[in-house]
Structure formats: structure tokens, C-alpha cells
Design a protein around this motif. Structure first.
Motif, PDB file in Angstrom:
ATOM      1  N   SER A   1      -1.112   5.827   3.105  1.00  0.00           N
ATOM      2  CA  SER A   1      -2.182   4.946   3.593  1.00  0.00           C
ATOM      3  C   SER A   1      -1.730   4.179   4.833  1.00  0.00           C
ATOM      4  O   SER A   1      -2.467   4.073   5.820  1.00  0.00           O
ATOM      5  CB  SER A   1      -2.592   3.936   2.528  1.00  0.00           C
ATOM      6  OG  SER A   1      -3.123   4.571   1.406  1.00  0.00           O
TER       7      SER A   1
ATOM      8  N   LEU B   1       0.846  -1.192   0.000  1.00  0.00           N
ATOM      9  CA  LEU B   1       0.000   0.000   0.000  1.00  0.00           C
ATOM     10  C   LEU B   1       0.878   1.237   0.000  1.00  0.00           C
ATOM     11  O   LEU B   1       2.074   1.165   0.312  1.00  0.00           O
ATOM     12  CB  LEU B   1      -0.899   0.005   1.251  1.00  0.00           C
ATOM     13  CG  LEU B   1      -1.892  -1.146   1.395  1.00  0.00           C
ATOM     14  CD1 LEU B   1      -2.587  -1.080   2.752  1.00  0.00           C
ATOM     15  CD2 LEU B   1      -2.917  -1.106   0.273  1.00  0.00           C
ATOM     16  N   SER B   2       0.297   2.383  -0.331  1.00  0.00           N
ATOM     17  CA  SER B   2       1.083   3.618  -0.342  1.00  0.00           C
ATOM     18  C   SER B   2       1.508   3.975   1.084  1.00  0.00           C
ATOM     19  O   SER B   2       0.840   3.611   2.062  1.00  0.00           O
ATOM     20  CB  SER B   2       0.267   4.763  -0.940  1.00  0.00           C
ATOM     21  OG  SER B   2      -0.821   5.076  -0.093  1.00  0.00           O
TER      22      SER B   2
END
Length: 177
Positions: free
Chosen positions: A60, A56-57
């Protein structure tokens, strides 16, 4: 010469006893931190994938860490981060907070919370190197510099005087023969 060496050795030992006790005990704890079954330093968990492209980023994951801190530990704690340790080989990220000793480990791919732990080792390190006093006094590293210099020079003094207390009598017996 030997009498003066004994006086120096005794004076150093007596005057710095408490500081040497603190440094030695904290050093022992730091040596054991990875073998403390997660008590001193939370064990590093393992995520679902080591493929960073599937993670995930970062923003995030950071949001998840902040929410977890607020919901699971204490909503009053600061969310200011000290660092984010990415461990691609383990598939995780560790979010370490600045103003307290909590950390949160997340799976990089899913964002699942793998560990919420107190980093007692960080507190022990702050005691060991004097930065806990430096922070309390607000001296911006000056106390740490003075403290580590004093302790290093004292240890050097103990080494030299201790060696002379051991070697001196041998040397004097040899010379007197």
C-alpha cells in the motif's frame, strides 16, 4: 633521492589534478550533506507512530509512493525502486528510486506524504566514487575498481613522497654534520 622524489610528487600532482579536485570537492559536499538544510539530502521527517504494527502494508505504501512520483514530479519517470529505507524510530519509510535522484518519504501509519525530495547526495556520491562514469560506460564496476585503485594508490604515493620531501632534508642535514 630527494630530486627523484620531487619529480614523482610533481608528476602525480600534475597528472591527477582534475581527479583529485573532483574527489576533494565531492568529499566536502558529502561531509556537509546532513547539514545542508535539506538541499543536498532531504531531511528525514517524523511520522505519527513508531509502532510498526500500526503501519500500512508495504505494498500500500509503495503504491502511494509510485502515485506521488507520477502525480507530483513527472509521469515519465521510472518507478523502479533502488531501496526502501524503513525508519521505525521515526515512523517513516523512504522510497528511493533507481534511475533518477528523487525520493519520497511517507508516514508508515497513515501513508501521508511527508517529503518529496531530490537526493543530490546520491549524485554527488556517484561522482565521488566514479560510478557515474561506470554507468555511462556500462563497465559493470570495472571502471569504479580501476578509478578507486588509482586514486588510492596516488594518495599513498603523495603521502610517501610528501613525507620524504619533508623528512629528507632534515635527514640529509643530520647525516652531513
Amino acid at each position: 633521492m630527494l630530486r627523484n622524489t620531487r619529480k614523482i610528487h610533481r608528476w602525480l600532482g600534475a597528472s591527477l589534478f582534475v581527479l583529485f579536485l573532483i574527489v576533494s570537492l565531492s568529499g566536502v559536499f558529502l561531509g556537509w550533506k546532513k547539514n545542508s538544510s535539506g538541499y543536498i539530502l532531504p531531511k528525514t521527517q517524523t511520522g505519527t507512530t513508531t509502532d510498526v504494527a500500526q503501519w500500512l502494508s508495504l505494498d500500500s505504501l509503495q503504491s502511494i509512493a509510485h502515485k506521488t512520483l507520477k502525480d507530483s514530479i513527472n509521469s515519465e519517470l521510472s518507478i523502479e525502486l533502488s531501496r526502501i529505507d524503513a525508519r521505525p524510530e521515526k515512523g517513516i519509510l523512504k522510497f528511493v528510486f533507481e534511475n533518477h535522484y528523487w525520493s519520497i518519504q511517507l508516514d508508515g501509519a497513515t501513508g501521508e506524504v511527508l517529503n518529496i525530495g531530490q537526493r543530490r547526495s546520491d549524485w554527488i556520491e556517484n561522482v565521488h566514487d566514479g560510478s557515474i562514469v561506470d554507468g555511462f560506460l556500462g563497465t559493470n564496476g570495472i571502471f569504479i575498481l580501476l578509478y578507486t585503485s588509482l586514486m588510492g594508490l596516488a594518495l599513498l604515493g603523495f603521502t610517501v613522497t610528501g613525507f620524504w620531501l619533508w623528512y629528507g632534508p632534515k635527514h640529509m642535514r643530520k647525516t652531513n654534520r
